[in-house]
Motif scaffolding. Structure first.
Motif, PDB file in Angstrom:
ATOM      1  N   GLY B  85       0.766  -1.250  -0.095  1.00 40.68           N
ATOM      2  CA  GLY B  85      -0.080   0.050   0.019  1.00 40.68           C
ATOM      3  C   GLY B  85       0.755   1.032   0.051  1.00 40.68           C
ATOM      4  O   GLY B  85       0.401   2.124  -0.606  1.00 40.68           O
ATOM      5  N   ILE B  86       1.894   1.222   0.807  1.00 42.04           N
ATOM      6  CA  ILE B  86       2.866   2.368   0.902  1.00 42.04           C
ATOM      7  C   ILE B  86       3.400   2.575  -0.541  1.00 42.04           C
ATOM      8  O   ILE B  86       3.715   3.602  -0.892  1.00 42.04           O
ATOM      9  CB  ILE B  86       3.903   2.023   2.014  1.00 42.04           C
ATOM     10  N   LYS B  87       3.883   1.271  -0.934  1.00 42.68           N
ATOM     11  CA  LYS B  87       4.509   1.553  -2.258  1.00 42.68           C
ATOM     12  C   LYS B  87       3.745   2.177  -3.414  1.00 42.68           C
ATOM     13  O   LYS B  87       4.180   3.141  -4.087  1.00 42.68           O
ATOM     14  CB  LYS B  87       5.253   0.166  -2.890  1.00 42.68           C
ATOM     15  N   SER B  88       2.419   1.600  -3.504  1.00 43.54           N
ATOM     16  CA  SER B  88       1.587   2.235  -4.509  1.00 43.54           C
ATOM     17  C   SER B  88       1.214   3.613  -4.206  1.00 43.54           C
ATOM     18  O   SER B  88       1.125   4.555  -5.209  1.00 43.54           O
ATOM     19  CB  SER B  88       0.473   1.565  -4.609  1.00 43.54           C
ATOM     20  N   PHE B  89       1.094   4.032  -2.965  1.00 44.28           N
ATOM     21  CA  PHE B  89       0.902   5.468  -2.446  1.00 44.28           C
ATOM     22  C   PHE B  89       2.168   6.340  -2.994  1.00 44.28           C
ATOM     23  O   PHE B  89       1.698   7.521  -3.611  1.00 44.28           O
ATOM     24  CB  PHE B  89       0.877   5.664  -0.969  1.00 44.28           C
ATOM     25  N   PHE B  90       3.176   6.038  -2.748  1.00 42.62           N
ATOM     26  CA  PHE B  90       4.406   6.590  -3.269  1.00 42.62           C
ATOM     27  C   PHE B  90       4.426   6.996  -4.622  1.00 42.62           C
ATOM     28  O   PHE B  90       4.722   7.916  -5.326  1.00 42.62           O
ATOM     29  CB  PHE B  90       5.968   6.109  -2.898  1.00 42.62           C
ATOM     30  N   GLN B  91       3.812   5.607  -5.417  1.00 41.11           N
ATOM     31  CA  GLN B  91       4.031   5.860  -6.774  1.00 41.11           C
ATOM     32  C   GLN B  91       2.900   6.858  -7.507  1.00 41.11           C
ATOM     33  O   GLN B  91       3.268   7.650  -8.487  1.00 41.11           O
ATOM     34  CB  GLN B  91       3.933   4.512  -7.565  1.00 41.11           C
ATOM     35  N   GLU B  92       2.022   6.898  -6.896  1.00 37.44           N
ATOM     36  CA  GLU B  92       0.704   7.830  -7.308  1.00 37.44           C
ATOM     37  C   GLU B  92       1.316   9.197  -7.174  1.00 37.44           C
ATOM     38  O   GLU B  92       0.915  10.282  -7.806  1.00 37.44           O
ATOM     39  CB  GLU B  92      -0.573   7.598  -6.481  1.00 37.44           C
ATOM     40  N   VAL B  93       1.807   9.531  -5.711  1.00 35.95           N
ATOM     41  CA  VAL B  93       2.168  10.884  -5.515  1.00 35.95           C
ATOM     42  C   VAL B  93       3.110  11.234  -6.239  1.00 35.95           C
ATOM     43  O   VAL B  93       3.509  12.415  -6.699  1.00 35.95           O
ATOM     44  CB  VAL B  93       2.798  10.869  -4.182  1.00 35.95           C
ATOM     45  N   HIS B  94       4.060  10.368  -6.646  1.00 37.94           N
ATOM     46  CA  HIS B  94       5.457  10.643  -7.636  1.00 37.94           C
ATOM     47  C   HIS B  94       4.613  11.227  -9.074  1.00 37.94           C
ATOM     48  O   HIS B  94       5.174  12.090  -9.491  1.00 37.94           O
ATOM     49  CB  HIS B  94       6.206   9.254  -7.981  1.00 37.94           C
ATOM     50  N   GLU B  95       3.453  10.593  -9.671  1.00 41.21           N
ATOM     51  CA  GLU B  95       3.014  11.022 -10.669  1.00 41.21           C
ATOM     52  C   GLU B  95       2.366  12.406 -10.474  1.00 41.21           C
ATOM     53  O   GLU B  95       2.563  13.346 -11.523  1.00 41.21           O
ATOM     54  CB  GLU B  95       2.067  10.057 -11.331  1.00 41.21           C
ATOM     55  N   LEU B  96       1.947  12.514  -9.450  1.00 44.02           N
ATOM     56  CA  LEU B  96       1.198  13.951  -9.083  1.00 44.02           C
ATOM     57  C   LEU B  96       2.424  14.940  -8.959  1.00 44.02           C
ATOM     58  O   LEU B  96       2.231  16.010  -9.730  1.00 44.02           O
ATOM     59  CB  LEU B  96       0.605  13.873  -7.863  1.00 44.02           C
ATOM     60  N   TYR B  97       3.559  14.541  -8.426  1.00 41.74           N
ATOM     61  CA  TYR B  97       4.745  15.640  -8.263  1.00 41.74           C
ATOM     62  C   TYR B  97       5.244  15.863  -9.686  1.00 41.74           C
ATOM     63  O   TYR B  97       5.551  16.920  -9.908  1.00 41.74           O
ATOM     64  CB  TYR B  97       5.701  14.772  -7.467  1.00 41.74           C
TER      65      TYR B  97
END
Lengths: 194, 129
Positions: B85-97
């Motif tokens: 869950g944490i990994k997918s959270f980071f990846q999604e936030v990375h795209e937003l960033y």
């Protein structure tokens, strides 16, 4: 209704997907835009060094974004931690996305340990520009030098990057070389990482 | 079933550019995350992966970090063990960033003030964590 189709209206840039987008941009549009960029900066400065610095700063902003975008899109989220890795990233991936082809050559400087050179026979930004004699060694490739500096700086490899003309035998126009001189800390870290 | 979580984005120059808190224990959480920055610094150069998993512990709270190509660090303080869950959270936030970064008027390394970004990050946190 013209263009009725599958075009979705996004209210916000954050909703829009990060797609590959159009791979190609009109060359004449770019050349026109770049010439305007150079001309605009020419009116703002008094000397050549300042003009080169402004072009470099414009390129730096591009480089910082290109690094993040390409690592995410083309490299599947893997960062570069080694010197040769980041240099080949610039030489192939960045060049391919920006100019449609890999750079002509990547060489290591013979005199100094910290110097590397990326050469290009006909750099896109210099293609339609001729420099008058009274501007001396001014090179619009400073824009591309800025892009490279943005990429290297962002990845944690601070360097001084400059663009030079190198006259070549048998070629009507001189070759453009981007000279990269890495900071001391980069070499030390490379040595430490072994 | 609320789990404590604190998420910050730290730029290359060690300046926080975005913060989001689940509950209100602000100072301690930020202190822990900033203390973990040194560890991230060293660890980032040993691997070419972006997701650095759990790098530090404090009592029962863990610090997980995700480093982007431009050395912007996403740091999450959490007490759950949901690594995927944490990994997918980071990846999604990375795209937003990246989408924020592509804005030519955004100065890289400056604070992210977009309220849309804030809303989306909080929604993602509720979804993935």
């Amino acid at each position: 209704m013209i263009g009725a189709g599958k075009i979705k209206q996004y209210s916000n840039i954050l909703e829009k997907p990060l797609s590959k987008g159009k791979q190609e941009v009109s060359l004449s549009a770019f050349a026109f835009l770049f010439s305007e960029l150079v001309q605009y900066n020419q009116t703002q400065v008094d000397n050549i060094a300042e003009l080169e610095r402004r072009l470099e700063d414009a390129g730096y902003a591009v480089g910082a974004r290109v690094l993040e975008l390409l690592c995410h899109r083309d490299k599947g989220n893997r960062r570069e931690t080694r010197l040769l890795g980041i240099l080949s990233f610039v030489h192939s991936t960045v060049w391919k996305v920006l100019f449609g082809k890999v750079a002509d050559s990547l060489e290591k400087g013979t005199e100094h340990e910290d110097e590397y050179m990326i050469s290009e026979k006909d750099l896109l930004v210099n293609k339609f520009i001729s420099v008058p004699k009274d501007m001396g060694t001014f090179n619009c490739g400073a824009f591309v030098a800025g892009i490279v500096r943005g990429v290297l700086d962002g990845a944690g490899f601070p360097a001084v990057v400059t663009a030079h003309f190198v006259p070549m035998e048998g070629l009507h126009r001189p070759r453009t070389t981007i000279l990269i001189k890495f900071a001391e800390e980069v070499l030390q870290r490379e040595a430490r990482l072994g | 079933m609320t789990s404590t979580a604190c998420f910050i984005i730290v730029s290359r120059n060690d300046i926080p550019i975005y913060e989001a808190e689940r509950e209100d224990a602000a100072q301690l959480h930020q202190f822990i995350l900033h203390a973990a920055l040194d560890i991230v610094q060293d660890l980032a150069w040993t691997t070419s992966a972006m997701f650095l998993k759990a790098i530090d512990k404090f009592n029962d709270l863990m610090v997980s970090v995700y480093v982007t190509a431009g050395h912007t660090r996403f740091m999450l303080l959490h007490d759950s063990r949901n690594e995927d869950g944490i990994k997918s959270f980071f990846q999604e936030v990375h795209e937003l960033y990246i989408k924020i970064l592509l804005n030519p008027l955004y100065l890289p390394g400056s604070r992210i003030t977009s309220s849309h970004f804030d809303t989306k990050v909080r929604a993602l946190a509720r979804k993935c964590l």
